[in-house]
Structures are given as C-alpha cells and as structure tokens.
Write a protein that holds these residues in place. Structure first.
Motif, mmCIF file in Angstrom:
data_model
loop_
_atom_site.group_PDB
_atom_site.id
_atom_site.type_symbol
_atom_site.label_atom_id
_atom_site.label_comp_id
_atom_site.label_asym_id
_atom_site.label_seq_id
_atom_site.Cartn_x
_atom_site.Cartn_y
_atom_site.Cartn_z
ATOM 1 N N LEU A 223 0.881 -1.162 0.000
ATOM 2 C CA LEU A 223 0.000 0.000 0.000
ATOM 3 C C LEU A 223 0.923 1.217 0.000
ATOM 4 O O LEU A 223 1.416 1.644 1.044
ATOM 5 N N VAL A 224 1.190 1.739 -1.179
ATOM 6 C CA VAL A 224 2.165 2.818 -1.327
ATOM 7 C C VAL A 224 1.740 4.036 -0.515
ATOM 8 O O VAL A 224 2.545 4.651 0.190
ATOM 9 N N LYS A 248 6.447 1.980 3.598
ATOM 10 C CA LYS A 248 7.827 2.282 3.987
ATOM 11 C C LYS A 248 8.019 2.381 5.492
ATOM 12 O O LYS A 248 9.154 2.455 5.967
ATOM 13 N N PHE A 249 6.924 2.355 6.272
ATOM 14 C CA PHE A 249 7.047 2.500 7.723
ATOM 15 C C PHE A 249 6.732 1.218 8.494
ATOM 16 O O PHE A 249 7.166 1.064 9.622
ATOM 17 N N GLN A 250 5.969 0.305 7.885
ATOM 18 C CA GLN A 250 5.585 -0.889 8.627
ATOM 19 C C GLN A 250 5.217 -2.011 7.669
ATOM 20 O O GLN A 250 5.044 -1.796 6.472
ATOM 21 N N GLU A 251 5.098 -3.213 8.231
ATOM 22 C CA GLU A 251 4.652 -4.370 7.465
ATOM 23 C C GLU A 251 3.672 -5.173 8.311
ATOM 24 O O GLU A 251 3.867 -5.333 9.516
ATOM 25 N N VAL A 281 1.750 -6.576 13.324
ATOM 26 C CA VAL A 281 2.299 -5.364 12.715
ATOM 27 C C VAL A 281 3.765 -5.227 13.125
ATOM 28 O O VAL A 281 4.083 -5.180 14.319
ATOM 29 N N SER A 282 4.655 -5.171 12.132
ATOM 30 C CA SER A 282 6.090 -5.004 12.391
ATOM 31 C C SER A 282 6.505 -3.581 12.072
ATOM 32 O O SER A 282 6.161 -3.047 11.009
ATOM 33 N N TYR A 283 7.253 -2.960 12.979
ATOM 34 C CA TYR A 283 7.712 -1.588 12.800
ATOM 35 C C TYR A 283 8.971 -1.383 13.646
ATOM 36 O O TYR A 283 9.071 -1.876 14.771
#
Length: 394
Positions: A223-224, A248-251, A281-283
C-alpha cells in the motif's frame, strides 16, 4: 416563475400555512419552480419570520397531526448524535422543496444558510488508473468495461484470474510482474487479486501488487499510500503462505483476516484497524499482534505507537460500504476525508473552528451541500462559502 414579488408571496403563504399547522398552500405551483426559485423560497421561509414566530412555528410543527402526515413516509437517511439535547424539525413541501429548521442547546433556532457563488464540487465515483508492467496506463471508470488477457474490469472492480498455489518444492516464479492501481481524489475502486484476496481502495490511494502470486514464498503487496481495506484469502488455501501488506514504515503479516490500513501522505499517523482474525504489525524492529476491534496508530514523525480498542471496527471502515461515519472527529479531520472524496480544497478562515467536533454518519452519495448541512445542524459549522471547487468555512 421569475417574478421576485411572486416568489416572496408564495414563500410567505407557505410559512403562514406552517405556522397554522396546515399543509402548505399552492403546492400545485411547486412543479413550475426553477432551482433558483426554490432557493429563494427556502431563504424567505427560514429568514423572513421573526424569532417569536419561528419559535411558535416549532411548537406547532411538533404538535400538529398534519405535520405527522407530511413526514410519515419519510425514511431517515443519516443519523446524528450530540452530547447535548436538540430538536430537529424537517418541513417537507413535496420532494422538490424542503426547509430544515434545527434548535441548538439554548433552544434558539438556527438558520441553515450558505453562500454559494458557483458549486463545481462533484460527488466521488468509481475510477482508477491501472499501470501495467510496461508502464502503460489504463483509465478505469464507472460504466466502462476493460479486458486484457484474462484481466477484466466492470468499472467498479478489476479482477485477476484465480490460480492454484504452486508447490514450494516445484519451480518458483523467476520474475514477478507487478501492476499498480492508483485511485485519484474523488474516486474509489476495488481489486480482486489472483489469490482471491479482495481490496477496497479509498480516494487518493495507491496499491502495488503481483499479477500472480504463483510460486512465491509470500503473498506480498504494497500500500504505497492512502487507505485500503483487505479481505485476505486464507493461507490454508495457498500452501500456508502468509499474506503481507507493507509500506515504507511498517509491514503487516496476515494468515487470513479482514483489516484496514490508513496511511495517507499528508497525515503523520498510520492506523491499522483489525476487524476480524489476527494480524502482526512489524515496525522499527518490533512486532505487535492485534485482536479484533483493536487499532494500532504509528506516528511517523516521533515513532510513537498507540494501541486502542474501538467501539465498533465496522464503523471505522464504513467508507467501503458507501458511508462516512465520524465519532467525535474534529472538523480538520473530517474535512481531510471529505476533501479527498469530493476532490475539493478546504479553507478555514478561523483556525479555532478546526477543533470543533462532530459525531454522526451520512452516505457518500450525499452532495457536498447535503453533507455540510448535516454537519452545520450540530453547530459545528456556523457559515460556509462555496466557489468553484473551494469550500471556505467561516
């Protein structure tokens, strides 16, 4: 019916009839009115009466059986909740003319008026831009059918052919072909990915995804930016391969669930709301599991993370069902949402107004004037001005 004196006379008769608790007179003339005539009558009915007469009108409307007969067949199209009590009075003069009078917490009647020089603000619709692997673009829009190989679009959704996940011991996909779907301001669109996962994209959003996941270790999409709701096809149907959504901030790692991600470029918080199932949620080297009705908010400026329980996750994501639902949201937050859907610019003449809060819901099919009228009825907005595609809140 262009004569202003005749318009004023008709509006006065309508107001007088309402004050007596009667059905308004001269209804047969309504069909002959132009849109401009209607606006003049509404203005006169709501503004020409003295305060005492308006209060008396309110009492009459609440008591008269004739009033109940007029509104008996009307269905509510929105809901409003407020921390203080107020009275809402809707006067219907056939389907072509309506006058709405509402009371604030001091029991003083509020006049619902606005200045509209030229309204070019349109309701959002189904539309998107599909960018193919070779960089070519296809414009998708409501009512237009598109087909390329096995990929089809009905103007509301683009559908990729389903596949059976390859065995991991077999040959893997060497090169992955990606498509990008971009939803502009004033738009919305749906995507059905090749694994059966369904994605709803809100206005001003972009999703990058493989044309096929066949042979991949992980079903991964990006999700850009923007907002997307994901109904993920269960991993048990795909050799237990996980489904990941990244930016770009999380996966986010998913086994099979429904969740929403809001990650707009002009907002510092990325919000992940879990509706059903389980996600991780990974961050910043950390991982946080969420349960249904939990929302994780990641501030991209200071890296702070906040996890809260929402009252009703479905209300948080009601946009995908064609409804805006706001719960104690500030006007600043609300206008960001509406500016994307109606593709308009919003200007606040008074910065303090941005912090006014509103709680309620209404359909995305509302015109901008209908939406503003509803918000204004709770005293969140005192006055507004529309010119071209710019809304100025005064």
């Amino acid at each position: 019916m262009d004569n202003l004196d005749n318009i004023k006379s008709l509006s006065e008769k309508i107001a007088a009839s309402l004050l007596k608790g009667e059905t308004p007179v001269d209804l047969e003339k309504i069909d002959a009115l132009t849109e401009e005539d209607k606006k003049r009558i509404i203005f006169n009915v709501t503004n020409r009466q003295k305060r005492e007469e308006r209060l008396q009108l309110k009492k009459k409307l609440n008591k008269q059986k004739a009033w109940k007969a007029i509104t008996a067949n009307e269905k509510p199209v929105y809901t409003i909740q407020k921390t203080y009590k107020y009275v809402a009075i809707a006067a219907s003069i056939t389907i072509l003319l309506s006058v709405t009078l509402l009371l604030n917490k001091n029991d003083q009647l509020q006049i619902n008026t606005a200045i509209i020089a030229e309204n070019n603000i349109e309701i959002g619709t189904d539309k998107a831009i599909l960018t193919l692997e070779d960089g070519s673009e296809v414009h998708l829009k409501n009512g237009q059918v598109y087909q390329l190989h096995n990929v089809t679009s009905n103007g509301k959704e683009i559908i990729y052919p389903s596949y059976k996940q390859a065995n991991h011991t077999g040959e893997k996909t060497k090169e992955v072909a990606y498509n990008i779907i971009t939803v502009p301001r004033g738009g919305q669109f749906q995507v059905k990915l090749s694994d059966g996962t369904k994605v709803w994209l809100n206005s001003e959003s972009q999703l990058k995804y493989p044309v096929t996941f066949n042979g991949l270790e992980t079903r991964r999409v990006e999700l850009v930016y923007g907002e997307g709701y994901f109904d993920v096809s269960s991993s048990k149907h795909h050799n237990n391969t996980t489904f990941n959504v990244s930016n770009k901030f999380q996966e986010i790692e998913v086994l099979g669930t429904e969740f929403n991600i809001k990650a707009y470029k002009d907002e510092s918080n990325i919000c992940t709301t879990l509706v059903e199932g389980k996600v991780a949620v990974s961050y910043q080297g950390k991982k946080q599991a969420l349960k249904p009705d939990e929302q994780l908010s990641l501030n991209t400026q200071n890296n702070n993370v906040n996890i809260t329980t929402v009252d009703n996750a479905n209300k948080e994501v009601s946009w995908k069902e064609g409804e805006f639902s706001f719960r104690n949201k500030s006007l600043k937050e609300i206008m960001k949402v509406l500016s994307r859907w109606y593709d308009m610019e919003v200007i606040f003449e008074n910065e303090d107004v941005k912090d006014e809060t509103f709680m309620g819901s209404f359909k995305k099919s509302f015109s901008i004037e209908d939406a503003l009228s509803l918000i204004k009825s709770t005293n969140s907005i005192k006055e507004y001005h529309i010119k071209d595609k710019t809304l100025t809140i005064r």
